[in-house]
Write a protein that holds these residues in place. Structure first.
Motif, PDB file in Angstrom:
ATOM      1  N   PHE A   1      41.179  13.327   2.246  1.00  4.23           N
ATOM      2  CA  PHE A   1      42.123  12.524   3.026  1.00  4.23           C
ATOM      3  C   PHE A   1      43.261  13.413   3.489  1.00  4.23           C
ATOM      4  O   PHE A   1      43.412  14.553   3.034  1.00  4.23           O
ATOM      5  CB  PHE A   1      42.660  11.355   2.194  1.00  4.23           C
TER       6      PHE A   1
ATOM      7  N   ARG B   1      51.538   9.029   2.094  1.00  2.00           N
ATOM      8  CA  ARG B   1      50.459   8.125   2.495  1.00  2.00           C
ATOM      9  C   ARG B   1      49.191   8.945   2.640  1.00  2.00           C
ATOM     10  O   ARG B   1      49.179   9.967   3.324  1.00  2.00           O
ATOM     11  CB  ARG B   1      50.789   7.424   3.819  1.00  2.00           C
ATOM     12  N   CYS B   2      48.145   8.475   1.967  1.00  2.00           N
ATOM     13  CA  CYS B   2      46.873   9.191   1.970  1.00  2.00           C
ATOM     14  C   CYS B   2      45.922   8.476   2.915  1.00  2.00           C
ATOM     15  O   CYS B   2      45.456   7.369   2.620  1.00  2.00           O
ATOM     16  CB  CYS B   2      46.291   9.247   0.556  1.00  2.00           C
ATOM     17  N   ASP B   3      45.671   9.088   4.077  1.00  2.00           N
ATOM     18  CA  ASP B   3      44.849   8.478   5.128  1.00  2.00           C
ATOM     19  C   ASP B   3      43.442   9.059   5.092  1.00  2.00           C
ATOM     20  O   ASP B   3      43.248  10.268   5.273  1.00  2.00           O
ATOM     21  CB  ASP B   3      45.461   8.740   6.505  1.00  2.00           C
TER      22      ASP B   3
ATOM     23  N   ARG C   1      40.995   3.876   5.791  1.00  2.00           N
ATOM     24  CA  ARG C   1      41.735   3.404   4.617  1.00  2.00           C
ATOM     25  C   ARG C   1      42.999   4.244   4.417  1.00  2.00           C
ATOM     26  O   ARG C   1      43.019   5.436   4.729  1.00  2.00           O
ATOM     27  CB  ARG C   1      40.877   3.506   3.363  1.00  2.00           C
ATOM     28  N   SER C   2      44.023   3.591   3.859  1.00  2.00           N
ATOM     29  CA  SER C   2      45.260   4.280   3.508  1.00  2.00           C
ATOM     30  C   SER C   2      45.681   3.861   2.107  1.00  2.00           C
ATOM     31  O   SER C   2      45.586   2.681   1.756  1.00  2.00           O
ATOM     32  CB  SER C   2      46.388   3.946   4.495  1.00  2.00           C
TER      33      SER C   2
END
Length: 354
Positions: free
Chosen positions: A89, A59-61, A66-67
């Motif tokens: 991120f 998961r790119c936070d 935004r994710s």
């Protein structure tokens, strides 16, 4: 953990490379596994890698909330994670485990560039046989070439001149004037120097190793003799070609004030002049290893990978030392203007200056 070559064949743009190139990259890549909730990297990180997800999900936070999911077996999974640096991120493992492959970003770009350039029908230096291009991969992996702009690679290969050499042939002799920079394309060679009044072999060279740069960088006579052991082929650049293509990007110059800050932050100050020069006048806190002894003695004085600032009287010998040390894996800058520039800066400080 080794990387199966089949993994690289499904990744972009590695899928477009020759099998030989992918085989080599598979040996250079590093694979790591992450457990759920572990971070692969964080927003703001300044790493030097191109990163692929081989298995699992991340998961790119983003800092704005935004994710975005990055899934290995999804269509987008064949692409590397965003290569922007600093990282934009935080990438966190959300599957039970995530397998990640890292390849040095600069090296990957150089290899891709060479792979594409060498497809041209007029390209002179591609060898189709097994192992015929190992010298190229090893040359591009050299620490001394780490910051060579990718655009200079094409120029370098265009300007290379092949030279056939025989067993026992002396390619250059200690004390001779400098004329060429060399890369061993095939064959092996010995490097000898006069130490304590007698010639001594100090190194051996094989495919992808370079020599001859010290004298070109320092504008001094050759400081070693190179004799072929096995015959083969060398690639060489003239002094003018070396000056135009390799010398500027390979040297990191630092002004006296910046050098002082680096030393305060823990860098080692290295004087590469002769011991007699160092004894006569030197910068306080510096250690002394003369240029001609650098390869033999640096490991006994400085830990591998350490940050160094090198100096001499004018900067000429420092340039050669910086190249040698970078090739050995040190992070190094050369003091612009040499000892005189540093002493002038120190003399100009007020007594109360920090």
């Amino acid at each position: 953990m080794p990387v199966p070559v089949t993994e690289l064949a499904r990744l972009f743009p590695l899928d477009s490379l020759r099998q030989e190139t992918r085989d080599h990259l598979a040996r250079e890549a590093v694979v790591s596994e992450y457990q759920r909730h572990e971070n692969v990297f964080e927003a703001g990180d300044l790493d030097e890698d191109t990163i692929y997800l081989l298995d699992g999900e991340l998961r790119c936070d983003y800092p704005d909330g935004r994710s975005v999911a990055h899934v290995a077996n999804a269509p987008h999974g064949r692409y590397p994670l965003n290569d922007a640096v600093p990282r934009r991120f935080t990438a966190k493992a959300v599957s039970a485990r995530a397998k990640v492959m890292r390849v040095d970003r600069r090296y990957l770009e150089k290899v891709i560039t060479w792979d594409q350039l060498s497809r041209d029908d007029n390209y002179r230096h591609f060898a189709p046989g097994p192992g015929g291009n190992d010298w190229v991969f090893r040359l591009l992996r050299s620490q001394a070439f780490a910051r060579l702009p990718t655009g200079n690679i094409e120029k370098m290969f265009q300007l290379f001149e092949p030279v056939t050499v025989k067993p026992s042939e002396v390619v250059m002799r200690e004390g001779d004037p400098a004329d060429y920079f060399y890369v061993v394309r095939s064959g092996t060679a010995s490097v000898s120097k006069y130490l304590d009044g007698a010639p001594q072999v100090v190194a051996y060279l094989r495919e992808g190793d370079t020599f001859g740069e010290d004298a070109l960088l320092s504008n001094l006579p050759r400081n070693a003799t190179v004799r072929m052991m096995q015959g083969g082929q060398l690639m060489r650049l003239s002094r003018d070609a070396f000056e135009a293509v390799l010398k500027p990007p390979m040297l990191s110059w630092v002004l006296p004030a910046d050098a002082a800050r680096q030393v305060q932050a823990g860098a080692v100050l290295l004087d590469v002049r002769m011991p007699e020069e160092h004894a006569q006048r030197a910068i306080d806190g510096s250690i002394n290893i003369p240029l001609y002894r650098l390869r033999e003695d640096i490991g006994n004085a400085v830990a591998p990978g350490a940050r160094l600032v090198v100096y001499c009287n004018t900067g000429e010998r420092s340039a050669a030392a910086a190249f040698v040390l970078k090739r050995m894996g040190y992070e190094v800058s050369a003091l612009h203007g040499g000892l005189g520039a540093m002493l002038r800066m120190m003399a100009g400080r007020s007594p109360t200056a920090a």
